[in-house]
Design a protein around this motif. Structure first.
Motif, PDB file in Angstrom:
ATOM      1  N   ASP A 143       5.409 -11.709   8.347  1.00 14.23           N
ATOM      2  CA  ASP A 143       4.194 -12.526   8.379  1.00 14.23           C
ATOM      3  C   ASP A 143       3.143 -11.926   9.310  1.00 14.23           C
ATOM      4  O   ASP A 143       1.952 -11.953   9.004  1.00 14.23           O
ATOM      5  CB  ASP A 143       4.511 -13.973   8.763  1.00 14.23           C
ATOM      6  CG  ASP A 143       5.478 -14.087   9.926  1.00 14.23           C
ATOM      7  OD1 ASP A 143       5.891 -13.058  10.492  1.00 14.23           O
ATOM      8  OD2 ASP A 143       5.848 -15.234  10.281  1.00 14.23           O
ATOM      9  N   ASP A 144       3.584 -11.345  10.438  1.00 13.85           N
ATOM     10  CA  ASP A 144       2.636 -10.693  11.340  1.00 13.85           C
ATOM     11  C   ASP A 144       2.045  -9.438  10.694  1.00 13.85           C
ATOM     12  O   ASP A 144       0.850  -9.146  10.841  1.00 13.85           O
ATOM     13  CB  ASP A 144       3.321 -10.314  12.655  1.00 13.85           C
ATOM     14  CG  ASP A 144       3.723 -11.536  13.472  1.00 13.85           C
ATOM     15  OD1 ASP A 144       3.098 -12.600  13.293  1.00 13.85           O
ATOM     16  OD2 ASP A 144       4.665 -11.424  14.281  1.00 13.85           O
ATOM     17  N   GLY A 145       2.904  -8.694   9.980  1.00 15.14           N
ATOM     18  CA  GLY A 145       2.416  -7.506   9.293  1.00 15.14           C
ATOM     19  C   GLY A 145       1.395  -7.848   8.227  1.00 15.14           C
ATOM     20  O   GLY A 145       0.385  -7.146   8.061  1.00 15.14           O
ATOM     21  N   TYR A 146       1.645  -8.928   7.489  1.00 15.38           N
ATOM     22  CA  TYR A 146       0.706  -9.359   6.464  1.00 15.38           C
ATOM     23  C   TYR A 146      -0.648  -9.704   7.076  1.00 15.38           C
ATOM     24  O   TYR A 146      -1.707  -9.310   6.548  1.00 15.38           O
ATOM     25  CB  TYR A 146       1.260 -10.565   5.709  1.00 15.38           C
ATOM     26  CG  TYR A 146       0.241 -11.257   4.845  1.00 15.38           C
ATOM     27  CD1 TYR A 146      -0.227 -10.663   3.670  1.00 15.38           C
ATOM     28  CD2 TYR A 146      -0.274 -12.498   5.213  1.00 15.38           C
ATOM     29  CE1 TYR A 146      -1.177 -11.296   2.888  1.00 15.38           C
ATOM     30  CE2 TYR A 146      -1.225 -13.136   4.435  1.00 15.38           C
ATOM     31  CZ  TYR A 146      -1.672 -12.526   3.269  1.00 15.38           C
ATOM     32  OH  TYR A 146      -2.626 -13.158   2.508  1.00 15.38           O
ATOM     33  N   LYS A 147      -0.641 -10.427   8.191  1.00 15.59           N
ATOM     34  CA  LYS A 147      -1.897 -10.804   8.849  1.00 15.59           C
ATOM     35  C   LYS A 147      -2.664  -9.561   9.303  1.00 15.59           C
ATOM     36  O   LYS A 147      -3.889  -9.483   9.156  1.00 15.59           O
ATOM     37  CB  LYS A 147      -1.615 -11.717  10.042  1.00 15.59           C
ATOM     38  CG  LYS A 147      -1.094 -13.092   9.658  1.00 15.59           C
ATOM     39  CD  LYS A 147      -0.729 -13.898  10.900  1.00 15.59           C
ATOM     40  CE  LYS A 147      -0.133 -15.246  10.513  1.00 15.59           C
ATOM     41  NZ  LYS A 147       0.304 -16.017  11.707  1.00 15.59           N
ATOM     42  N   LYS A 148      -1.931  -8.585   9.871  1.00 15.66           N
ATOM     43  CA  LYS A 148      -2.601  -7.360  10.327  1.00 15.66           C
ATOM     44  C   LYS A 148      -3.167  -6.581   9.147  1.00 15.66           C
ATOM     45  O   LYS A 148      -4.285  -6.066   9.201  1.00 15.66           O
ATOM     46  CB  LYS A 148      -1.629  -6.489  11.123  1.00 15.66           C
ATOM     47  CG  LYS A 148      -1.312  -7.026  12.508  1.00 15.66           C
ATOM     48  CD  LYS A 148      -0.611  -5.976  13.362  1.00 15.66           C
ATOM     49  CE  LYS A 148      -0.476  -6.469  14.794  1.00 15.66           C
ATOM     50  NZ  LYS A 148       0.060  -5.419  15.694  1.00 15.66           N
ATOM     51  N   GLY A 154      -6.946  -5.886   9.147  1.00 14.41           N
ATOM     52  CA  GLY A 154      -7.225  -4.559   9.673  1.00 14.41           C
ATOM     53  C   GLY A 154      -7.706  -3.597   8.616  1.00 14.41           C
ATOM     54  O   GLY A 154      -7.676  -3.876   7.412  1.00 14.41           O
ATOM     55  N   ASN A 155      -8.176  -2.444   9.073  1.00 17.30           N
ATOM     56  CA  ASN A 155      -8.669  -1.401   8.174  1.00 17.30           C
ATOM     57  C   ASN A 155      -7.732  -0.203   8.271  1.00 17.30           C
ATOM     58  O   ASN A 155      -7.937   0.704   9.080  1.00 17.30           O
ATOM     59  CB  ASN A 155     -10.097  -1.010   8.553  1.00 17.30           C
ATOM     60  CG  ASN A 155     -10.703  -0.023   7.583  1.00 17.30           C
ATOM     61  OD1 ASN A 155     -10.257   0.089   6.446  1.00 17.30           O
ATOM     62  ND2 ASN A 155     -11.713   0.702   8.027  1.00 17.30           N
ATOM     63  N   TYR A 156      -6.677  -0.209   7.472  1.00 12.74           N
ATOM     64  CA  TYR A 156      -5.650   0.830   7.547  1.00 12.74           C
ATOM     65  C   TYR A 156      -5.770   1.791   6.363  1.00 12.74           C
ATOM     66  O   TYR A 156      -6.202   1.413   5.281  1.00 12.74           O
ATOM     67  CB  TYR A 156      -4.250   0.201   7.551  1.00 12.74           C
ATOM     68  CG  TYR A 156      -4.027  -0.745   8.711  1.00 12.74           C
ATOM     69  CD1 TYR A 156      -3.704  -0.266   9.971  1.00 12.74           C
ATOM     70  CD2 TYR A 156      -4.148  -2.120   8.532  1.00 12.74           C
ATOM     71  CE1 TYR A 156      -3.508  -1.132  11.031  1.00 12.74           C
ATOM     72  CE2 TYR A 156      -3.951  -2.996   9.588  1.00 12.74           C
ATOM     73  CZ  TYR A 156      -3.632  -2.497  10.842  1.00 12.74           C
ATOM     74  OH  TYR A 156      -3.437  -3.354  11.892  1.00 12.74           O
ATOM     75  N   ASP A 157      -5.346   3.026   6.606  1.00 10.00           N
ATOM     76  CA  ASP A 157      -5.345   4.033   5.553  1.00 10.00           C
ATOM     77  C   ASP A 157      -4.023   4.070   4.798  1.00 10.00           C
ATOM     78  O   ASP A 157      -3.963   4.557   3.664  1.00 10.00           O
ATOM     79  CB  ASP A 157      -5.630   5.421   6.144  1.00 10.00           C
ATOM     80  CG  ASP A 157      -7.007   5.496   6.767  1.00 10.00           C
ATOM     81  OD1 ASP A 157      -8.000   5.431   6.012  1.00 10.00           O
ATOM     82  OD2 ASP A 157      -7.096   5.594   8.005  1.00 10.00           O
ATOM     83  N   LEU A 158      -2.959   3.539   5.422  1.00  5.01           N
ATOM     84  CA  LEU A 158      -1.636   3.542   4.793  1.00  5.01           C
ATOM     85  C   LEU A 158      -0.723   2.581   5.547  1.00  5.01           C
ATOM     86  O   LEU A 158      -0.890   2.375   6.745  1.00  5.01           O
ATOM     87  CB  LEU A 158      -1.037   4.950   4.802  1.00  5.01           C
ATOM     88  CG  LEU A 158       0.303   5.161   4.081  1.00  5.01           C
ATOM     89  CD1 LEU A 158       0.294   6.494   3.320  1.00  5.01           C
ATOM     90  CD2 LEU A 158       1.455   5.182   5.086  1.00  5.01           C
TER      91      LEU A 158
END
Length: 225
Positions: free
Chosen positions: A35-40, A44-48
């Motif tokens: 759930d924390d990963g989903y929120k991030k 967030g603006n991630y490339d991968l």
């Protein structure tokens, strides 16, 4: 500098991946719960994203499926201890870009990360403007698609497949071409998986009058625009 999110609940694995990716020059963010990963990932603006499948709070499959439904096309590599073919097919069909089974070679993982990041940059820069393919209006640069000015949800893989077909318009593209150029993995999905993606694209592109993705029986497909 590419920014990578690691979502992994095994702390030794999480710390090891973070340290190695940091050493390779990536900007790294982490989460140990689904759930924390989903929120991030959502904010967030991630490339991968390196995404474990078995996570507390929310599974990797559920995260992948949900962000794709929301239109987030950030490349995702699934990490799992499972090795069953069904899981691999499911992961790719819900929108993952790659699938690595634990234990894996760090060198192999780094190679796959570089390949996916390079492919994502190539896909986004290959065609700059909006183009029309059948009833679909699409931007391969911004990963946006519309029908009659209404947004259409497409997975990252659908964009890549359609991009490849568009760049080879009028030419026959074999299933092996798509497997090599779009997936390009040691583990490759089955022909059935490729066919399923083509069916989805046809549903978005074809009108009742015109079939723009034509099957060349026994060989592959051809985009007629």
């Amino acid at each position: 500098m590419s920014k990578i999110l690691i979502v992994e609940d095994e702390l030794a694995m999480l710390n090891g991946l973070r340290d190695n990716l940091d050493f390779e020059g990536y900007e790294v963010d982490t989460a140990s719960r689904g759930d924390d990963g989903y929120k991030k990932l959502k904010s967030g603006n991630y490339d991968l994203v390196l995404l474990d499948v078995m996570l507390p709070g929310m599974s990797g499959f559920d995260i992948c499926k949900k962000v794709r439904m929301e239109g987030n096309q950030t490349p995702i590599i699934l990490l799992t201890a499972r090795g069953e073919e069904l899981d691999k097919v499911l992961g790719l069909e819900i929108g993952a870009d790659d699938y690595v089974t634990k234990p894996f070679s760090l060198r192999e993982l780094l190679a796959r990360i570089k390949t996916i990041l390079r492919r994502a940059r190539s896909t986004s820069s290959s065609i700059d403007d909006w183009v029309e393919i059948g009833q679909l209006k699409i931007s391969f640069e911004s990963f946006e698609a519309k029908i009659n000015d209404e947004p259409v949800k497409m997975s990252h893989k659908e964009f890549e497949i359609l991009n490849y077909l568009y760049r080879h318009s009028g030419k026959i593209v074999t299933r092996d071409d798509l497997l090599d150029e779009v997936w390009g993995l040691d583990y490759q999905p089955t022909a059935r998986t490729v066919d399923n993606f083509i069916v989805r694209l046809r549903n978005k592109i074809n009108s009742e009058e015109v079939q723009h993705i034509v099957t060349v029986h026994g060989i592959g497909y051809k985009l007629v625009n």
